[in-house]
Design a protein around this motif. Structure first.
Motif, PDB file in Angstrom:
ATOM      1  N   GLN A 158       0.826  -1.199   0.000  1.00 37.90           N
ATOM      2  CA  GLN A 158       0.000   0.000   0.000  1.00 37.90           C
ATOM      3  C   GLN A 158       0.865   1.256   0.000  1.00 37.90           C
ATOM      4  O   GLN A 158       0.599   2.207  -0.737  1.00 37.90           O
ATOM      5  CB  GLN A 158      -0.924  -0.008   1.217  1.00 37.90           C
ATOM      6  CG  GLN A 158      -1.873   1.160   1.257  1.00 37.90           C
ATOM      7  CD  GLN A 158      -2.804   1.083   2.465  1.00 37.90           C
ATOM      8  OE1 GLN A 158      -2.636   0.244   3.340  1.00 37.90           O
ATOM      9  NE2 GLN A 158      -3.761   1.973   2.493  1.00 37.90           N
ATOM     10  N   ARG A 159       1.918   1.273   0.801  1.00 42.33           N
ATOM     11  CA  ARG A 159       2.806   2.439   0.852  1.00 42.33           C
ATOM     12  C   ARG A 159       3.541   2.643  -0.470  1.00 42.33           C
ATOM     13  O   ARG A 159       3.742   3.774  -0.900  1.00 42.33           O
ATOM     14  CB  ARG A 159       3.814   2.293   2.000  1.00 42.33           C
ATOM     15  CG  ARG A 159       3.198   2.319   3.368  1.00 42.33           C
ATOM     16  CD  ARG A 159       2.559   3.627   3.703  1.00 42.33           C
ATOM     17  NE  ARG A 159       3.600   4.631   3.915  1.00 42.33           N
ATOM     18  CZ  ARG A 159       3.375   5.931   3.984  1.00 42.33           C
ATOM     19  NH1 ARG A 159       2.167   6.405   3.870  1.00 42.33           N
ATOM     20  NH2 ARG A 159       4.367   6.770   4.160  1.00 42.33           N
ATOM     21  N   MET A 160       3.953   1.548  -1.112  1.00 46.46           N
ATOM     22  CA  MET A 160       4.612   1.671  -2.413  1.00 46.46           C
ATOM     23  C   MET A 160       3.651   2.289  -3.421  1.00 46.46           C
ATOM     24  O   MET A 160       4.061   3.125  -4.230  1.00 46.46           O
ATOM     25  CB  MET A 160       5.104   0.297  -2.897  1.00 46.46           C
ATOM     26  CG  MET A 160       6.315  -0.188  -2.163  1.00 46.46           C
ATOM     27  SD  MET A 160       6.857  -1.890  -2.511  1.00 46.46           S
ATOM     28  CE  MET A 160       6.529  -2.151  -4.202  1.00 46.46           C
ATOM     29  N   GLN A 161       2.386   1.912  -3.374  1.00 44.18           N
ATOM     30  CA  GLN A 161       1.377   2.476  -4.269  1.00 44.18           C
ATOM     31  C   GLN A 161       1.171   3.962  -3.974  1.00 44.18           C
ATOM     32  O   GLN A 161       1.147   4.782  -4.887  1.00 44.18           O
ATOM     33  CB  GLN A 161       0.056   1.705  -4.129  1.00 44.18           C
ATOM     34  CG  GLN A 161      -1.119   2.334  -4.828  1.00 44.18           C
ATOM     35  CD  GLN A 161      -1.002   2.374  -6.337  1.00 44.18           C
ATOM     36  OE1 GLN A 161      -0.458   1.464  -6.936  1.00 44.18           O
ATOM     37  NE2 GLN A 161      -1.497   3.424  -6.936  1.00 44.18           N
ATOM     38  N   GLU A 162       1.026   4.297  -2.704  1.00 44.25           N
ATOM     39  CA  GLU A 162       0.762   5.689  -2.319  1.00 44.25           C
ATOM     40  C   GLU A 162       1.939   6.616  -2.618  1.00 44.25           C
ATOM     41  O   GLU A 162       1.747   7.696  -3.168  1.00 44.25           O
ATOM     42  CB  GLU A 162       0.455   5.783  -0.819  1.00 44.25           C
ATOM     43  CG  GLU A 162      -0.850   5.178  -0.409  1.00 44.25           C
ATOM     44  CD  GLU A 162      -0.995   5.089   1.104  1.00 44.25           C
ATOM     45  OE1 GLU A 162      -0.082   5.541   1.853  1.00 44.25           O
ATOM     46  OE2 GLU A 162      -2.021   4.551   1.545  1.00 44.25           O
ATOM     47  N   LEU A 163       3.135   6.204  -2.245  1.00 41.64           N
ATOM     48  CA  LEU A 163       4.295   7.086  -2.348  1.00 41.64           C
ATOM     49  C   LEU A 163       4.962   7.092  -3.716  1.00 41.64           C
ATOM     50  O   LEU A 163       5.490   8.112  -4.137  1.00 41.64           O
ATOM     51  CB  LEU A 163       5.329   6.717  -1.281  1.00 41.64           C
ATOM     52  CG  LEU A 163       4.877   6.866   0.169  1.00 41.64           C
ATOM     53  CD1 LEU A 163       5.958   6.370   1.105  1.00 41.64           C
ATOM     54  CD2 LEU A 163       4.507   8.305   0.468  1.00 41.64           C
ATOM     55  N   LEU A 164       4.960   5.937  -4.390  1.00 40.02           N
ATOM     56  CA  LEU A 164       5.698   5.829  -5.648  1.00 40.02           C
ATOM     57  C   LEU A 164       4.830   5.480  -6.848  1.00 40.02           C
ATOM     58  O   LEU A 164       5.291   5.543  -7.986  1.00 40.02           O
ATOM     59  CB  LEU A 164       6.795   4.756  -5.504  1.00 40.02           C
ATOM     60  CG  LEU A 164       7.819   5.007  -4.406  1.00 40.02           C
ATOM     61  CD1 LEU A 164       8.695   3.783  -4.210  1.00 40.02           C
ATOM     62  CD2 LEU A 164       8.649   6.232  -4.716  1.00 40.02           C
ATOM     63  N   GLY A 165       3.597   5.081  -6.593  1.00 39.11           N
ATOM     64  CA  GLY A 165       2.723   4.685  -7.696  1.00 39.11           C
ATOM     65  C   GLY A 165       3.017   3.289  -8.218  1.00 39.11           C
ATOM     66  O   GLY A 165       2.533   2.903  -9.275  1.00 39.11           O
ATOM     67  N   ILE A 166       3.807   2.506  -7.481  1.00 38.79           N
ATOM     68  CA  ILE A 166       4.164   1.148  -7.906  1.00 38.79           C
ATOM     69  C   ILE A 166       3.032   0.200  -7.529  1.00 38.79           C
ATOM     70  O   ILE A 166       2.654   0.111  -6.372  1.00 38.79           O
ATOM     71  CB  ILE A 166       5.473   0.679  -7.238  1.00 38.79           C
ATOM     72  CG1 ILE A 166       6.641   1.531  -7.704  1.00 38.79           C
ATOM     73  CG2 ILE A 166       5.737  -0.791  -7.533  1.00 38.79           C
ATOM     74  CD1 ILE A 166       7.953   1.213  -7.010  1.00 38.79           C
ATOM     75  N   ARG A 167       2.505  -0.517  -8.536  1.00 36.92           N
ATOM     76  CA  ARG A 167       1.462  -1.513  -8.282  1.00 36.92           C
ATOM     77  C   ARG A 167       2.093  -2.908  -8.381  1.00 36.92           C
ATOM     78  O   ARG A 167       2.588  -3.301  -9.421  1.00 36.92           O
ATOM     79  CB  ARG A 167       0.320  -1.356  -9.278  1.00 36.92           C
ATOM     80  CG  ARG A 167      -0.532  -0.140  -8.979  1.00 36.92           C
ATOM     81  CD  ARG A 167      -1.719  -0.012  -9.910  1.00 36.92           C
ATOM     82  NE  ARG A 167      -1.385  -0.001 -11.327  1.00 36.92           N
ATOM     83  CZ  ARG A 167      -0.902   1.049 -11.983  1.00 36.92           C
ATOM     84  NH1 ARG A 167      -0.679   2.172 -11.366  1.00 36.92           N
ATOM     85  NH2 ARG A 167      -0.637   0.976 -13.273  1.00 36.92           N
ATOM     86  N   LEU A 168       2.024  -3.606  -7.271  1.00 37.00           N
ATOM     87  CA  LEU A 168       2.636  -4.924  -7.146  1.00 37.00           C
ATOM     88  C   LEU A 168       1.534  -5.974  -7.128  1.00 37.00           C
ATOM     89  O   LEU A 168       0.524  -5.798  -6.459  1.00 37.00           O
ATOM     90  CB  LEU A 168       3.428  -4.970  -5.831  1.00 37.00           C
ATOM     91  CG  LEU A 168       4.047  -6.288  -5.417  1.00 37.00           C
ATOM     92  CD1 LEU A 168       5.193  -6.640  -6.357  1.00 37.00           C
ATOM     93  CD2 LEU A 168       4.562  -6.176  -3.991  1.00 37.00           C
ATOM     94  N   THR A 169       1.722  -7.052  -7.893  1.00 33.04           N
ATOM     95  CA  THR A 169       0.784  -8.170  -7.829  1.00 33.04           C
ATOM     96  C   THR A 169       1.576  -9.447  -7.573  1.00 33.04           C
ATOM     97  O   THR A 169       2.620  -9.681  -8.175  1.00 33.04           O
ATOM     98  CB  THR A 169      -0.039  -8.337  -9.124  1.00 33.04           C
ATOM     99  OG1 THR A 169       0.859  -8.488 -10.227  1.00 33.04           O
ATOM    100  CG2 THR A 169      -0.935  -7.154  -9.374  1.00 33.04           C
ATOM    101  N   ILE A 170       1.053 -10.240  -6.659  1.00 33.33           N
ATOM    102  CA  ILE A 170       1.651 -11.532  -6.336  1.00 33.33           C
ATOM    103  C   ILE A 170       0.552 -12.564  -6.511  1.00 33.33           C
ATOM    104  O   ILE A 170      -0.453 -12.524  -5.805  1.00 33.33           O
ATOM    105  CB  ILE A 170       2.186 -11.561  -4.895  1.00 33.33           C
ATOM    106  CG1 ILE A 170       3.186 -10.429  -4.680  1.00 33.33           C
ATOM    107  CG2 ILE A 170       2.817 -12.913  -4.586  1.00 33.33           C
ATOM    108  CD1 ILE A 170       3.637 -10.262  -3.244  1.00 33.33           C
ATOM    109  N   THR A 171       0.735 -13.459  -7.465  1.00 32.35           N
ATOM    110  CA  THR A 171      -0.278 -14.480  -7.746  1.00 32.35           C
ATOM    111  C   THR A 171       0.383 -15.842  -7.868  1.00 32.35           C
ATOM    112  O   THR A 171       1.534 -15.945  -8.297  1.00 32.35           O
ATOM    113  CB  THR A 171      -1.041 -14.172  -9.048  1.00 32.35           C
ATOM    114  OG1 THR A 171      -0.101 -14.046 -10.125  1.00 32.35           O
ATOM    115  CG2 THR A 171      -1.846 -12.894  -8.933  1.00 32.35           C
ATOM    116  N   PRO A 172      -0.361 -16.894  -7.507  1.00 32.94           N
ATOM    117  CA  PRO A 172       0.174 -18.247  -7.698  1.00 32.94           C
ATOM    118  C   PRO A 172       0.261 -18.572  -9.182  1.00 32.94           C
ATOM    119  O   PRO A 172      -0.545 -18.112  -9.979  1.00 32.94           O
ATOM    120  CB  PRO A 172      -0.844 -19.151  -7.014  1.00 32.94           C
ATOM    121  CG  PRO A 172      -1.780 -18.267  -6.292  1.00 32.94           C
ATOM    122  CD  PRO A 172      -1.638 -16.890  -6.836  1.00 32.94           C
TER     123      PRO A 172
END
Length: 143
Positions: A68-82
């Motif tokens: 959430q902080r990476m999204q808020e501060l840097l705009g980085i959207r991370l996805t972790i999926t099997p």
């Protein structure tokens, strides 16, 4: 019109070494002043600190807060999926960063690698991640 960002920004990668489009992003911001340049705050020193913070994560909840902080501060959207083939090891997870101008190729490789190292030290995070995903899938099936 803005001339310089209000914060220290990452240096541009050498030509041909990366496809981050740092210059294009900065030019767009200089033209309109409204382009999202938060990712440029991630200098090499800040990236090292972020990698250390990722590797220090010790719970599923802490991972969620960091995402959430990476999204808020840097705009980085991370996805972790099997993976479609299942998860037997840490490599069975697909860890991806959304395509984003200004996000360096090296950063795109370093963040997932740090997450994998974190998961290697704390496999309980993987179990919580998979359990949360199963719960979400069960809710979708019930509706």
């Amino acid at each position: 019109m803005p001339t310089a960002p209000p914060f220290l920004i990452r240096k541009e990668c050498p030509p041909g070494a990366c496809e981050c489009r740092h210059g294009e992003l900065l030019d767009a911001w200089e033209r309109d002043g409204e382009t999202d340049i938060r990712i440029l705050r991630l200098t090499r020193e800040e990236e090292k600190a972020l990698i250390a913070r990722i590797e220090a994560v010790d719970s599923y909840e802490a991972l969620g807060r960091l995402e959430q902080r990476m999204q808020e501060l840097l705009g980085i959207r991370l996805t972790i999926t099997p993976s479609a083939n299942g998860v037997r090891t840490v490599m069975g997870l697909q860890i991806k960063l959304a395509e984003q101008p200004g996000l360096c190729r090296r950063t795109r490789e370093n963040i997932p690698a740090a997450i994998r190292r974190c998961f290697g030290r704390h496999p309980e995070i993987i179990y919580a991640l998979l359990n949360a995903r199963d719960l979400l899938r069960a809710e979708d099936d019930a509706s």
